[in-house]
Scaffold this motif. Structure first.
Motif, PDB file in Angstrom:
ATOM      1  N   ASP A 128      42.226  47.630  43.861  1.00 43.29           N
ATOM      2  CA  ASP A 128      41.252  46.751  44.492  1.00 43.29           C
ATOM      3  C   ASP A 128      40.993  45.546  43.593  1.00 43.29           C
ATOM      4  O   ASP A 128      41.279  45.555  42.394  1.00 43.29           O
ATOM      5  CB  ASP A 128      39.938  47.508  44.731  1.00 43.29           C
ATOM      6  CG  ASP A 128      40.018  48.447  45.927  1.00 43.29           C
ATOM      7  OD1 ASP A 128      40.918  48.264  46.761  1.00 43.29           O
ATOM      8  OD2 ASP A 128      39.185  49.367  46.006  1.00 43.29           O
ATOM      9  N   GLN A 134      37.909  38.659  44.875  1.00 47.32           N
ATOM     10  CA  GLN A 134      37.378  38.864  46.225  1.00 47.32           C
ATOM     11  C   GLN A 134      36.841  37.546  46.787  1.00 47.32           C
ATOM     12  O   GLN A 134      37.103  37.189  47.946  1.00 47.32           O
ATOM     13  CB  GLN A 134      36.257  39.905  46.203  1.00 47.32           C
ATOM     14  CG  GLN A 134      36.713  41.317  45.917  1.00 47.32           C
ATOM     15  CD  GLN A 134      35.548  42.285  45.955  1.00 47.32           C
ATOM     16  OE1 GLN A 134      34.754  42.285  46.903  1.00 47.32           O
ATOM     17  NE2 GLN A 134      35.423  43.120  44.921  1.00 47.32           N
ATOM     18  N   ALA A 164      43.734  46.474  50.221  1.00 49.82           N
ATOM     19  CA  ALA A 164      42.744  46.593  49.154  1.00 49.82           C
ATOM     20  C   ALA A 164      41.360  46.302  49.731  1.00 49.82           C
ATOM     21  O   ALA A 164      41.188  46.132  50.943  1.00 49.82           O
ATOM     22  CB  ALA A 164      43.087  45.629  48.022  1.00 49.82           C
ATOM     23  N   ASN A 165      40.362  46.221  48.863  1.00 49.88           N
ATOM     24  CA  ASN A 165      38.997  45.994  49.346  1.00 49.88           C
ATOM     25  C   ASN A 165      38.841  44.640  50.037  1.00 49.88           C
ATOM     26  O   ASN A 165      37.882  44.415  50.785  1.00 49.88           O
ATOM     27  CB  ASN A 165      37.980  46.134  48.204  1.00 49.88           C
ATOM     28  CG  ASN A 165      38.344  45.287  46.987  1.00 49.88           C
ATOM     29  OD1 ASN A 165      39.385  44.636  46.937  1.00 49.88           O
ATOM     30  ND2 ASN A 165      37.468  45.300  45.990  1.00 49.88           N
TER      31      ASN A 165
END
Length: 490
Positions: A128, A134, A164-165
């Motif tokens: 992640d 992000q 992934a996240n």
């Protein structure tokens, strides 16, 4: 190497090393393929935002940025982290020498690009993202412009199809050297967009053996002779139809006719159905313990079967037979809880076809549905090997897997098929192809492909995927099978 080939990750890494040993500049070739892709769709001086990561995927992107700059495009470069590979460092130095200055983050007032090139992370990512990455990926997705992902959308596992996240939502993916199954299945089916392959002109002799391929089967059935009769095209027996579930068996039987079977028998556990008024050509009989089953060239058991003792009895009898056999729905659920049946199935001379959805596969493997979905390919391979069967693991990017692990990943179909009864239609279609003499692997692959094409045809006609019932899918199959089998194949 055929264009449909899929290499394992280990084989792909070996190919990259062999190419490097031969002096082939794969990064430069990937950059040229990227620049050529852009040039075929956007004219300079269009503004392109190139997002580059620290590894070799970032190097591909940085070299492509320089080529686009030389071709007259307005190129902005986002480089959130310093390069960690020698090749990517060299690509950055070339950019700086050309007067291009990457930025570590996008300002709020950054000019809106016409295209984003995602070269943040490639196929090796297995974790992640932390908060800064992000934020970067969410910011790129929020631009709401077309995104071209290089090799794989950042954050997507291109072999499992899991994300992934956070992950780039690409409109297009240009993947390199060979196809990757995760671009077509599970989350990858939505995140990768339209996928194209660039083999980078890598010599064919360098390619290791394939582990699989895209499911684009040849016209495997021979043209029909004028001097034919109903016995020329095989007979199908469908067993199922417990009380309250007759519709499933009827759908499978109708689909078997649509798939080209010369005769279709329907043997049901519910004895109240004398005739199918929508398809009176179906030969229907009720199952009693003493029933003699009609001769058939292929048998499908499971649609609407239920899990009664009678259902288990007939499943055991069919597993012990020699005809080509397909198990679906409750036949799979019965199998999951019965070790003697599992043992008998594994010892059949010819591999049966199993068509589980993820929950059924989980029961057969004694694990959870999320476990199956976390690595669909591994789950399908394990099931195929355990039961010595051809396994069709249904879902986005359905997998068709042989007992030896070789597989095809399907690229046709979509959400139009996500309604009750479509699995029964698929079972009848595959049974018809088995009855016409195809091997278990080829029948399953062609059936899945044609079933997906039916969903695609409806979606085009209806301008969306909503409203396709399983019964409405059946008449689409005949048109598609004739169309596919009459198309010349190179």
């Amino acid at each position: 190497m055929r264009a449909e080939t899929i290499l394992s990750l280990a084989a792909l890494r070996r190919l990259e090393q062999d190419a490097a040993d031969r002096g082939l500049d794969l990064m430069g070739r990937a950059a040229r393929a990227t620049a050529d892709w852009v040039a075929a769709r956007l004219a300079p001086p269009a503004r392109v935002l190139v997002a580059a990561g620290p590894g070799n995927n970032g190097g591909d992107a940085l070299q492509a940025a320089l080529l686009l700059h030389h071709r007259g495009y307005q190129v902005d470069i986002l480089l959130p982290a310093a390069p960690t590979s020698a090749a990517t460092t060299a690509a950055l130095q070339a950019l700086l020498a050309a007067g291009l200055q990457p930025v570590p983050r996008l300002a709020e007032e950054h000019p809106r690009p016409e295209l984003v090139i995602d070269g943040l992370f490639g196929i090796g990512l297995a974790r992640d993202f932390d908060a800064p990455w992000q934020d970067t990926i969410r910011q790129l997705n929020a631009l709401a412009v077309p995104i071209l992902a290089l090799d794989t959308p950042s954050g997507l596992d291109p072999y499992r199809g899991t994300a992934a996240n956070v992950a780039i939502r690409a409109s297009h993916t240009l993947t390199f050297l060979s196809h990757k199954p995760g671009l077509y299945m599970a989350a990858g089916a939505d995140l990768a967009g339209n996928v194209e392959l660039a083999t980078l002109d890598c010599p064919a002799e360098l390619f290791p053996p394939a582990e699989g391929e895209l499911n684009q089967p040849l016209p495997l059935l021979s043209p029909r002779a004028k001097d034919s009769h109903k016995g020329s095209f095989g007979s199908v027996l469908v067993i199922g139809g417990e009380r309250g579930m007759l519709g499933a068996a009827l759908l499978a039987g109708r689909a078997a006719y649509a798939g080209g079977a010369g005769k279709v028998h329907l043997a049901t556990l519910d004895d109240r159905l004398a005739v199918d008024t929508a398809a009176p050509e179906l030969m229907i009989q009720a199952l009693q313990p003493s029933t003699t089953l009609p001769a058939a060239d292929a048998v499908a058991i499971g649609p609407g079967l239920g899990q009664s003792s009678a259902a288990r009895h007939w499943l055991g009898r069919l597993i012990g037979s020699t005809q080509p056999l397909l198990l679906d729905a409750d036949a799979l659920n019965l199998l999951a809880g019965d070790s003697p049946l599992q043992q008998a199935l594994s010892q059949r001379q010819a591999p049966p076809v199993l068509t589980p959805h993820p929950a059924e596969a989980a029961r057969l493997l004694a694990c959870s549905t999320p476990d199956v979905q976390r690595d669909r390919l591994a789950a399908a391979r394990e099931l195929a090997q355990r039961r010595q069967a051809v396994v069709v693991l249904k879902g986005a990017g359905s997998l068709i897997v042989r007992p030896d692990g070789y597989y095809r990943v399907n690229t046709s179909g979509g959400p139009a098929l996500a309604v009750a009864g479509q699995g029964d239609v698929l079972s009848g279609l595959i049974a018809a192809l088995l009855a016409q003499g195809l091997s278990a692997f080829d029948a399953a692959a062609l059936g899945v492909h044609l079933h997906g094409l039916a969903g695609d045809a409806y979606t085009r006609e209806a301008q969306g995927p909503i409203g396709l019932s399983a019964s409405a899918t059946v008449p689409l199959l005949s048109h598609l099978i004739n169309q596919v089998l009459s198309t010349p194949h190179r």
